[in-house]
Design a protein around this motif. Structure first.
Motif, PDB file in Angstrom:
ATOM      1  N   ASP A  25      48.193  33.543  44.133  1.00 54.38           N
ATOM      2  CA  ASP A  25      47.475  32.623  45.026  1.00 54.38           C
ATOM      3  C   ASP A  25      46.200  33.260  45.581  1.00 54.38           C
ATOM      4  O   ASP A  25      45.153  32.617  45.634  1.00 54.38           O
ATOM      5  N   GLU A  26      46.301  34.513  45.973  1.00 60.31           N
ATOM      6  CA  GLU A  26      45.131  35.229  46.480  1.00 60.31           C
ATOM      7  C   GLU A  26      44.064  35.346  45.385  1.00 60.31           C
ATOM      8  O   GLU A  26      42.868  35.154  45.632  1.00 60.31           O
TER       9      GLU A  26
ATOM     10  N   ARG B 102      42.289  31.974  44.843  1.00 60.78           N
ATOM     11  CA  ARG B 102      41.317  31.722  45.919  1.00 60.78           C
ATOM     12  C   ARG B 102      40.051  32.540  45.689  1.00 60.78           C
ATOM     13  O   ARG B 102      38.935  32.032  45.801  1.00 60.78           O
ATOM     14  N   TRP B 103      40.243  33.826  45.379  1.00 57.31           N
ATOM     15  CA  TRP B 103      39.098  34.705  45.131  1.00 57.31           C
ATOM     16  C   TRP B 103      38.303  34.206  43.921  1.00 57.31           C
ATOM     17  O   TRP B 103      37.078  34.113  43.984  1.00 57.31           O
TER      18      TRP B 103
ATOM     19  N   SER C 114      38.061  31.218  42.584  1.00 63.10           N
ATOM     20  CA  SER C 114      37.337  29.977  42.901  1.00 63.10           C
ATOM     21  C   SER C 114      36.073  30.264  43.705  1.00 63.10           C
ATOM     22  O   SER C 114      35.012  29.700  43.421  1.00 63.10           O
ATOM     23  N   SER C 115      36.187  31.146  44.688  1.00 59.61           N
ATOM     24  CA  SER C 115      35.011  31.441  45.512  1.00 59.61           C
ATOM     25  C   SER C 115      33.947  32.188  44.714  1.00 59.61           C
ATOM     26  O   SER C 115      32.753  31.940  44.869  1.00 59.61           O
TER      27      SER C 115
END
Length: 156
Positions: free
Chosen positions: A36-37, A40-41, A43-44
């Motif tokens: 999950d982390e 998120r990373w 995508s950013s």
């Protein structure tokens, strides 16, 4: 072989699988990998550097992944390779050079002349590849878990 931008919605499972395998190859375990982390990373990062996050495909099948961005290191703007990844079947067959060539093209397009990456000191295959690309070790980081390497972006 051709490159395709990573689309997190379409390529999530491939990107996660490749990144997780990179932990096994580098450290012998993926215990510290957090899906999950990572998503998120990823995508950013893709929002900031869409052309730096690419899959390498052969006959429509993903065989490699590149994650590259632009950062500042000690007040200098540099290119940074977060991940060079090739599937096990492709390692040692020259496909990694395609990722490297693309990364250098990306760095030139973003006006940097130097790039860095970090590698596990135990990943002999990766170290050998990077040295063949004229990279040099410039330090040890994360309590010795990784080596920082530096390379020059060649002129076009």
């Amino acid at each position: 072989m051709y490159f395709k931008r990573i689309n997190v919605n379409k390529h999530k499972e491939t990107a996660v699988s490749f990144r997780e395998d990179s932990f096994f190859v580098s450290f012998g375990t993926a215990d510290h990998f957090n899906k999950d982390e990572y998503l998120r990373w990823l995508s950013s990062q893709i929002k900031c550097f869409p052309d730096g996050f690419m899959l390498l495909l052969h006959n429509g099948q993903p065989i490699g992944q590149l994650e590259a961005s632009i950062k500042f290191y000690r007040s200098q703007k540099i290119g940074y390779v977060h991940l060079y990844y090739m599937t096990e079947q492709q390692r040692g067959r020259g496909s990694g050079t395609k990722l490297h060539q693309y990364a250098n093209q990306f760095f030139r397009a973003n006006g940097v002349s130097e790039y860095h990456l970090r590698v596990s000191p135990g990943n002999e295959a990766a170290l050998s590849f990077y040295r063949k690309k004229n990279m040099e070790v410039i330090g040890s980081e994360c309590n010795g878990k990784v080596l920082r390497m530096r390379g020059a972006v060649p002129p076009e």
